[in-house]
Design a protein around this motif. Structure first.
Motif, PDB file in Angstrom:
ATOM      1  N   LEU A  42       0.844  -1.183   0.000  1.00  0.00           N
ATOM      2  CA  LEU A  42       0.000   0.000   0.000  1.00  0.00           C
ATOM      3  C   LEU A  42       0.886   1.242   0.000  1.00  0.00           C
ATOM      4  O   LEU A  42       1.774   1.370   0.853  1.00  0.00           O
ATOM      5  CB  LEU A  42      -0.896   0.011   1.246  1.00  0.00           C
ATOM      6  CG  LEU A  42      -1.729   1.273   1.461  1.00  0.00           C
ATOM      7  CD1 LEU A  42      -2.772   1.434   0.356  1.00  0.00           C
ATOM      8  CD2 LEU A  42      -2.408   1.233   2.823  1.00  0.00           C
ATOM      9  N   ASN A  43       0.679   2.131  -0.964  1.00  0.00           N
ATOM     10  CA  ASN A  43       1.391   3.411  -0.970  1.00  0.00           C
ATOM     11  C   ASN A  43       0.810   4.281   0.128  1.00  0.00           C
ATOM     12  O   ASN A  43      -0.404   4.496   0.180  1.00  0.00           O
ATOM     13  CB  ASN A  43       1.250   4.123  -2.313  1.00  0.00           C
ATOM     14  CG  ASN A  43       2.079   3.487  -3.398  1.00  0.00           C
ATOM     15  OD1 ASN A  43       3.069   2.819  -3.121  1.00  0.00           O
ATOM     16  ND2 ASN A  43       1.688   3.671  -4.629  1.00  0.00           N
ATOM     17  N   ILE A  44       1.673   4.757   1.006  1.00  0.00           N
ATOM     18  CA  ILE A  44       1.220   5.586   2.120  1.00  0.00           C
ATOM     19  C   ILE A  44       2.108   6.814   2.236  1.00  0.00           C
ATOM     20  O   ILE A  44       3.324   6.711   2.216  1.00  0.00           O
ATOM     21  CB  ILE A  44       1.173   4.770   3.429  1.00  0.00           C
ATOM     22  CG1 ILE A  44       0.419   5.526   4.490  1.00  0.00           C
ATOM     23  CG2 ILE A  44       2.543   4.348   3.878  1.00  0.00           C
ATOM     24  CD1 ILE A  44      -0.150   4.634   5.575  1.00  0.00           C
ATOM     25  N   ALA A  45       1.466   7.984   2.309  1.00  0.00           N
ATOM     26  CA  ALA A  45       2.204   9.249   2.321  1.00  0.00           C
ATOM     27  C   ALA A  45       2.769   9.541   3.707  1.00  0.00           C
ATOM     28  O   ALA A  45       2.115   9.336   4.723  1.00  0.00           O
ATOM     29  CB  ALA A  45       1.301  10.384   1.874  1.00  0.00           C
ATOM     30  N   VAL A  49       6.105  16.127   8.241  1.00  0.00           N
ATOM     31  CA  VAL A  49       7.368  16.778   7.872  1.00  0.00           C
ATOM     32  C   VAL A  49       7.102  18.216   7.432  1.00  0.00           C
ATOM     33  O   VAL A  49       6.031  18.536   6.920  1.00  0.00           O
ATOM     34  CB  VAL A  49       8.139  16.020   6.769  1.00  0.00           C
ATOM     35  CG1 VAL A  49       8.552  14.652   7.238  1.00  0.00           C
ATOM     36  CG2 VAL A  49       7.331  15.921   5.505  1.00  0.00           C
ATOM     37  N   THR A  50       8.077  19.065   7.652  1.00  0.00           N
ATOM     38  CA  THR A  50       7.985  20.464   7.268  1.00  0.00           C
ATOM     39  C   THR A  50       9.263  20.848   6.532  1.00  0.00           C
ATOM     40  O   THR A  50      10.277  20.164   6.642  1.00  0.00           O
ATOM     41  CB  THR A  50       7.830  21.372   8.507  1.00  0.00           C
ATOM     42  OG1 THR A  50       8.955  21.149   9.378  1.00  0.00           O
ATOM     43  CG2 THR A  50       6.544  21.075   9.250  1.00  0.00           C
ATOM     44  N   GLY A  96       5.451  30.701   0.403  1.00  0.00           N
ATOM     45  CA  GLY A  96       4.641  29.486   0.247  1.00  0.00           C
ATOM     46  C   GLY A  96       5.027  28.679  -0.974  1.00  0.00           C
ATOM     47  O   GLY A  96       4.171  28.149  -1.681  1.00  0.00           O
ATOM     48  N   LYS A  97       6.328  28.552  -1.208  1.00  0.00           N
ATOM     49  CA  LYS A  97       6.815  27.828  -2.377  1.00  0.00           C
ATOM     50  C   LYS A  97       6.723  26.309  -2.147  1.00  0.00           C
ATOM     51  O   LYS A  97       7.087  25.823  -1.088  1.00  0.00           O
ATOM     52  CB  LYS A  97       8.268  28.201  -2.657  1.00  0.00           C
ATOM     53  CG  LYS A  97       8.447  29.661  -3.066  1.00  0.00           C
ATOM     54  CD  LYS A  97       9.894  30.016  -3.271  1.00  0.00           C
ATOM     55  CE  LYS A  97      10.527  29.280  -4.396  1.00  0.00           C
ATOM     56  NZ  LYS A  97      10.296  29.759  -5.735  1.00  0.00           N
ATOM     57  N   PRO A  98       6.231  25.558  -3.138  1.00  0.00           N
ATOM     58  CA  PRO A  98       6.146  24.101  -2.998  1.00  0.00           C
ATOM     59  C   PRO A  98       7.527  23.469  -2.827  1.00  0.00           C
ATOM     60  O   PRO A  98       8.490  23.879  -3.460  1.00  0.00           O
ATOM     61  CB  PRO A  98       5.517  23.648  -4.319  1.00  0.00           C
ATOM     62  CG  PRO A  98       4.870  24.867  -4.892  1.00  0.00           C
ATOM     63  CD  PRO A  98       5.672  26.034  -4.399  1.00  0.00           C
ATOM     64  N   VAL A  99       7.587  22.480  -1.943  1.00  0.00           N
ATOM     65  CA  VAL A  99       8.817  21.735  -1.687  1.00  0.00           C
ATOM     66  C   VAL A  99       8.530  20.246  -1.902  1.00  0.00           C
ATOM     67  O   VAL A  99       7.583  19.707  -1.339  1.00  0.00           O
ATOM     68  CB  VAL A  99       9.335  21.965  -0.253  1.00  0.00           C
ATOM     69  CG1 VAL A  99      10.543  21.084   0.039  1.00  0.00           C
ATOM     70  CG2 VAL A  99       9.675  23.436  -0.033  1.00  0.00           C
ATOM     71  N   THR A 100       9.337  19.605  -2.726  1.00  0.00           N
ATOM     72  CA  THR A 100       9.239  18.158  -2.930  1.00  0.00           C
ATOM     73  C   THR A 100      10.163  17.487  -1.926  1.00  0.00           C
ATOM     74  O   THR A 100      11.342  17.824  -1.846  1.00  0.00           O
ATOM     75  CB  THR A 100       9.652  17.781  -4.367  1.00  0.00           C
ATOM     76  OG1 THR A 100       8.795  18.462  -5.274  1.00  0.00           O
ATOM     77  CG2 THR A 100       9.562  16.284  -4.585  1.00  0.00           C
ATOM     78  N   VAL A 101       9.617  16.535  -1.164  1.00  0.00           N
ATOM     79  CA  VAL A 101      10.391  15.834  -0.144  1.00  0.00           C
ATOM     80  C   VAL A 101      10.865  14.500  -0.714  1.00  0.00           C
ATOM     81  O   VAL A 101      10.075  13.714  -1.228  1.00  0.00           O
ATOM     82  CB  VAL A 101       9.564  15.603   1.138  1.00  0.00           C
ATOM     83  CG1 VAL A 101      10.354  14.809   2.158  1.00  0.00           C
ATOM     84  CG2 VAL A 101       9.117  16.944   1.715  1.00  0.00           C
ATOM     85  N   ASN A 102      12.174  14.256  -0.612  1.00  0.00           N
ATOM     86  CA  ASN A 102      12.765  12.989  -1.017  1.00  0.00           C
ATOM     87  C   ASN A 102      12.687  12.050   0.189  1.00  0.00           C
ATOM     88  O   ASN A 102      13.292  12.314   1.220  1.00  0.00           O
ATOM     89  CB  ASN A 102      14.218  13.199  -1.442  1.00  0.00           C
ATOM     90  CG  ASN A 102      14.901  11.928  -1.852  1.00  0.00           C
ATOM     91  OD1 ASN A 102      14.387  10.834  -1.651  1.00  0.00           O
ATOM     92  ND2 ASN A 102      16.079  12.060  -2.409  1.00  0.00           N
ATOM     93  N   VAL A 103      11.940  10.966   0.068  1.00  0.00           N
ATOM     94  CA  VAL A 103      11.713  10.077   1.210  1.00  0.00           C
ATOM     95  C   VAL A 103      12.758   8.981   1.353  1.00  0.00           C
ATOM     96  O   VAL A 103      12.652   8.136   2.241  1.00  0.00           O
ATOM     97  CB  VAL A 103      10.296   9.443   1.162  1.00  0.00           C
ATOM     98  CG1 VAL A 103       9.223  10.498   1.270  1.00  0.00           C
ATOM     99  CG2 VAL A 103      10.114   8.598  -0.084  1.00  0.00           C
ATOM    100  N   ALA A 120       6.052  10.427  -0.902  1.00  0.00           N
ATOM    101  CA  ALA A 120       6.296  11.814  -0.475  1.00  0.00           C
ATOM    102  C   ALA A 120       5.029  12.442   0.103  1.00  0.00           C
ATOM    103  O   ALA A 120       3.918  12.154  -0.344  1.00  0.00           O
ATOM    104  CB  ALA A 120       6.794  12.636  -1.652  1.00  0.00           C
ATOM    105  N   PRO A 121       5.197  13.319   1.086  1.00  0.00           N
ATOM    106  CA  PRO A 121       4.041  14.019   1.663  1.00  0.00           C
ATOM    107  C   PRO A 121       3.484  15.053   0.696  1.00  0.00           C
ATOM    108  O   PRO A 121       4.158  15.465  -0.241  1.00  0.00           O
ATOM    109  CB  PRO A 121       4.628  14.686   2.906  1.00  0.00           C
ATOM    110  CG  PRO A 121       6.062  14.856   2.599  1.00  0.00           C
ATOM    111  CD  PRO A 121       6.446  13.708   1.715  1.00  0.00           C
ATOM    112  N   TYR A 122       2.247  15.465   0.944  1.00  0.00           N
ATOM    113  CA  TYR A 122       1.573  16.458   0.111  1.00  0.00           C
ATOM    114  C   TYR A 122       1.603  17.822   0.793  1.00  0.00           C
ATOM    115  O   TYR A 122       1.533  17.920   2.011  1.00  0.00           O
ATOM    116  CB  TYR A 122       0.109  16.067  -0.113  1.00  0.00           C
ATOM    117  CG  TYR A 122      -0.072  14.700  -0.693  1.00  0.00           C
ATOM    118  CD1 TYR A 122       0.173  14.461  -2.036  1.00  0.00           C
ATOM    119  CD2 TYR A 122      -0.484  13.640   0.094  1.00  0.00           C
ATOM    120  CE1 TYR A 122       0.012  13.199  -2.579  1.00  0.00           C
ATOM    121  CE2 TYR A 122      -0.652  12.373  -0.439  1.00  0.00           C
ATOM    122  CZ  TYR A 122      -0.414  12.162  -1.775  1.00  0.00           C
ATOM    123  OH  TYR A 122      -0.571  10.917  -2.307  1.00  0.00           O
TER     124      TYR A 122
END
Length: 190
Positions: A42-45, A49-50, A96-103, A120-122
């Motif tokens: 199951l894919n789970i986000a 995280v901040t 409020g710039k979007p940030v992509t989190v590398n998990v 990755a979180p949303y």
């Protein structure tokens, strides 16, 4: 399935098989059967995280913080740990710039961890604020012929603190576009 865990070609015991249709009573059949099927992860986000806001540094690198966790199904025993890295959508200043989190730096642990795939979180966002620069030397605004604008060139001063190959120049703005003598000029970056 014999158990709830992820696997390929897992045995499935089928029971309660019935026949339907107008002629079903004319046949006998097995009411149970065995087959195989797969259970995939199951894919789970990741949650909690901040991204930390930063002063412009010419890169898209983001520092990730917060307390990572996931919301596992039911009573599954799964927890998240570790740390990750992040990337701003662009290197430019903004709120409020979007940030992509590398998990890849996070891990899942617990008895049921093998049933989950961390994603990755949303909605992680942060700010990039302007980098302060200083000048050396004495700025001198150029006199010019009227051209309908307030811009003028500035010489005699050097900007200190410009990063890498960023293209930044020191310029000046007259208080208005009209002709005049010894008009005040404000320094500006262009």
């Amino acid at each position: 399935f014999l158990d709830k865990n992820v696997g390929t070609g897992k045995t499935v015991n089928v029971s309660g098989i019935t026949l339907g249709g107008a002629d079903a009573r004319n046949y006998t059949y097995n009411t149970t059967a065995t087959t195989t099927a797969n259970i995939t992860k199951l894919n789970i986000a990741l949650k909690g995280v901040t991204a930390l806001s930063k002063v412009y540094d010419g890169t898209t690198a983001a520092t990730i913080g917060g307390a990572a966790y996931i919301s596992a199904l039911g009573t599954d025993s799964v927890s998240a740990g570790g740390s990750g890295s992040g990337t701003f959508s662009t290197k430019s200043v903004g709120t409020g710039k979007p940030v992509t989190v590398n998990v890849s730096g996070y891990t899942l642990s617990g008895a049921d961890a093998g049933n989950y795939n961390l994603t990755a979180p949303y909605g992680v966002k942060a700010d990039i604020t302007k980098l302060g620069l200083t000048t050396t030397g004495t700025p001198v605004a150029a006199s010019r012929v009227y051209d309908g604008t307030t811009y003028t060139t500035v010489s005699g001063a050097t900007l200190v603190g410009v990063l890498g190959s960023d293209d930044v120049y020191l310029g000046g703005l007259f208080a208005d576009k009209n002709v005049g003598v010894a008009k005040p000029v404000s320094l500006t970056l262009t």
